[in-house]
Design an enzyme around this catalytic site. Structure first.
Site, PDB file in Angstrom:
ATOM      1  N   SER A 105       0.798  -1.222   0.000  1.00  0.00           N
ATOM      2  CA  SER A 105       0.000   0.000   0.000  1.00  0.00           C
ATOM      3  C   SER A 105       0.834   1.276   0.000  1.00  0.00           C
ATOM      4  O   SER A 105       0.368   2.306  -0.488  1.00  0.00           O
ATOM      5  CB  SER A 105      -0.959   0.004   1.188  1.00  0.00           C
ATOM      6  OG  SER A 105      -0.259  -0.208   2.392  1.00  0.00           O
ATOM      7  N   HIS A 123      -5.241  -3.347  -2.969  1.00  0.00           N
ATOM      8  CA  HIS A 123      -4.854  -2.399  -4.022  1.00  0.00           C
ATOM      9  C   HIS A 123      -4.720  -3.021  -5.406  1.00  0.00           C
ATOM     10  O   HIS A 123      -4.406  -2.325  -6.369  1.00  0.00           O
ATOM     11  CB  HIS A 123      -3.547  -1.695  -3.643  1.00  0.00           C
ATOM     12  CG  HIS A 123      -3.670  -0.899  -2.390  1.00  0.00           C
ATOM     13  ND1 HIS A 123      -4.193   0.368  -2.368  1.00  0.00           N
ATOM     14  CD2 HIS A 123      -3.381  -1.208  -1.112  1.00  0.00           C
ATOM     15  CE1 HIS A 123      -4.205   0.815  -1.112  1.00  0.00           C
ATOM     16  NE2 HIS A 123      -3.724  -0.120  -0.339  1.00  0.00           N
ATOM     17  N   LYS A 133     -11.723   0.711  -2.262  1.00  0.00           N
ATOM     18  CA  LYS A 133     -10.657   1.283  -3.083  1.00  0.00           C
ATOM     19  C   LYS A 133     -11.111   1.308  -4.541  1.00  0.00           C
ATOM     20  O   LYS A 133     -11.974   2.087  -4.883  1.00  0.00           O
ATOM     21  CB  LYS A 133      -9.358   0.558  -2.799  1.00  0.00           C
ATOM     22  CG  LYS A 133      -8.876   1.023  -1.410  1.00  0.00           C
ATOM     23  CD  LYS A 133      -7.827   0.235  -0.753  1.00  0.00           C
ATOM     24  CE  LYS A 133      -7.546   0.887   0.614  1.00  0.00           C
ATOM     25  NZ  LYS A 133      -6.999  -0.025   1.587  1.00  0.00           N
TER      26      LYS A 133
HETATM   27  C1  LIG Z   1      -6.989  -0.198   3.003  1.00  0.00           C
HETATM   28  C2  LIG Z   1      -6.391  -1.499   3.341  1.00  0.00           C
HETATM   29  C3  LIG Z   1      -6.982  -2.374   4.244  1.00  0.00           C
HETATM   30  C4  LIG Z   1      -8.180  -1.984   5.066  1.00  0.00           C
HETATM   31  O1  LIG Z   1      -9.324  -1.937   4.313  1.00  0.00           O
HETATM   32  P1  LIG Z   1     -10.536  -1.034   4.824  1.00  0.00           P
HETATM   33  O2  LIG Z   1     -11.701  -1.559   4.108  1.00  0.00           O
HETATM   34  O3  LIG Z   1     -10.181   0.365   4.473  1.00  0.00           O
HETATM   35  O4  LIG Z   1     -10.615  -1.240   6.313  1.00  0.00           O
HETATM   36  C5  LIG Z   1      -6.426  -3.612   4.425  1.00  0.00           C
HETATM   37  N1  LIG Z   1      -5.313  -3.975   3.767  1.00  0.00           N
HETATM   38  C6  LIG Z   1      -4.689  -3.148   2.912  1.00  0.00           C
HETATM   39  C7  LIG Z   1      -3.463  -3.606   2.213  1.00  0.00           C
HETATM   40  C8  LIG Z   1      -5.200  -1.878   2.680  1.00  0.00           C
HETATM   41  O5  LIG Z   1      -4.573  -1.042   1.868  1.00  0.00           O
END
Ligand SMILES: *Cc1c(COP(=O)(O)O)cnc(C)c1O
Length: 380
Positions: A170, A198, A230
């Protein structure tokens, strides 16, 4: 603690956004061009997704009113689970309210004291917290280093082992060597889990994510976690895998059982987002063109690009103060690019985290490059 944070230039502050997540936005009362969201396909405010959300609210109301295991599991949730399983090529999928909770739920349901979790050193915080909450022993291998994982796997383990990694990291944007990690895990009889927050929607021939791009099926990667907030532009998350896995989670994942189901309208909106992903592959292709445009331009300017082919295109600046100064200078020019600082990233690797979206135009990317080039020259 607060005083120390301020002194370290690490103090976190929120900004107030006045409208939808899109490149041109008004934040803290000023118009900016943003390069920082995770809405990679520009679906968060897509008319079809918004319309499905409204229709979902008309049909189901707003709150789910109960947990999935009581009576909060609607037809919309159920259809979305089936669509996500089909999309990712897994037997079944199970919805969670957030990715953070999905990761916690998996670890807590599958592991106990005496087990161990092996993780990439740069894994997302939610995976690290998941290991902690499970009571299992957490050991971390060097970033992307398959041999270092093998070294840990070779150590005697009395009970079960779970290997988990981000698919796309991330804060770095690079892709984990999933095929090799899967092989080593299987040889060692360990569970293997990929958090594809991602990659989903962005990578792979149909946008099904990093596992599709690397052609890894459910036997190679038995545990897949994907987020909906995302690239899919909505909210929530899912875990996908075998029928036994999903049943185990339903029976024992506390972050699944003891929480209110996501609003059914979010499930309807996500189904519409999936439909856009299927119907408009050109969004993904366009996004990858923007990524290439940014990388080519940044390389010409001598900017400190990292090794990433994804929409996460960080510029590694090093010192926290240098990163925050650059971020503030960009903001003064109307560009919103956050500085990511320790402890979110390792010491001395502070960076500007540029992210691109299919909602950006090539002109906007050029503008970012022009301003970055100017600031970078005057800075170094
Ligand atoms: C954003 C993210 C999460 C958490 O997801 P949410 O739905 O925002 O709680 C988990 N793992 C990774 C790699 C992320 O980038």
């Amino acid at each position: 603690m607060l005083r120390q944070r301020r002194a370290d230039h690490g103090y976190r502050q929120r900004r107030i956004l006045e409208g939808p997540q899109q490149p041109e936005q008004v934040i803290d009362g000023r118009p900016v061009l943003a390069f920082c969201g995770n809405d990679y396909l520009g679906l968060a405010a897509h008319p079809a997704v918004v319309a499905a959300f409204k229709a979902g609210a008309n049909r189901y109301g707003v709150g789910a009113g109960a947990a999935h295991l009581v009576n909060g599991h609607t037809r919309a949730h159920h259809r979305l689970e089936e669509a996500l399983a089909a999309f990712t090529g897994r037997d079944r999928a199970l919805l969670f309210s957030t990715g953070y909770m999905a990761n916690l739920g998996v670890a807590q349901a599958l592991l106990r004291r005496g087990d161990r979790v092996l993780q990439d050193r740069l894994n997302h915080a939610s995976l690290i917290d998941a290991a902690r909450i499970s009571g299992a022993r957490l050991q971390r291998y060097r970033h992307g280093d398959v041999d270092d994982l093998s070294r840990l796997l070779a150590q005697p383990a009395p009970q079960d082992t779970l290997v988990s990694t981000d698919g796309v990291f991330s804060m770095d944007g690079d892709i984990a060597p999933l095929a090799a990690l899967a092989d080593r895990s299987r040889q060692a009889d360990a569970w293997f889990m990929v958090d594809d927050a991602h990659g989903l929607g962005v990578l792979g021939a149909t946008g099904a994510g990093t596992l599709e791009a690397l052609e890894l099926d459910q036997t190679q990667v038995p545990l897949l976690m994907g987020t909906l907030g995302k690239a899919l532009g909505t909210a929530g998350a899912f875990v996908a895998g075998s029928d036994d896995l999903i049943e185990t989670l339903i029976q024992s994942a506390r972050t699944y059982i003891y929480t209110t189901a996501m609003p059914a309208a979010v499930a309807e909106a996500t189904l519409a987002a999936l439909e856009v992903v299927h119907q408009e592959p050109e969004r993904r292709e366009y996004l990858h063109r923007l990524i290439r445009q940014f990388r080519t331009g940044a390389a010409e300017l001598g900017l400190p690009l990292m090794d990433s082919t994804t929409p996460i295109q960080p510029l590694q600046v090093g010192h926290t103060l240098a990163a925050t100064t650059l971020s503030e200078a960009l903001l003064a020019q109307g560009l919103l690019v956050p500085a990511i600082r320790p402890p979110t990233v390792p010491p001395n690797t502070a960076r500007l985290r540029v992210t691109l979206s299919a909602a950006h135009t090539p002109d906007q990317v050029d503008h970012l490059l022009t301003v970055l080039g100017r600031l970078y020259r005057s800075d170094s």
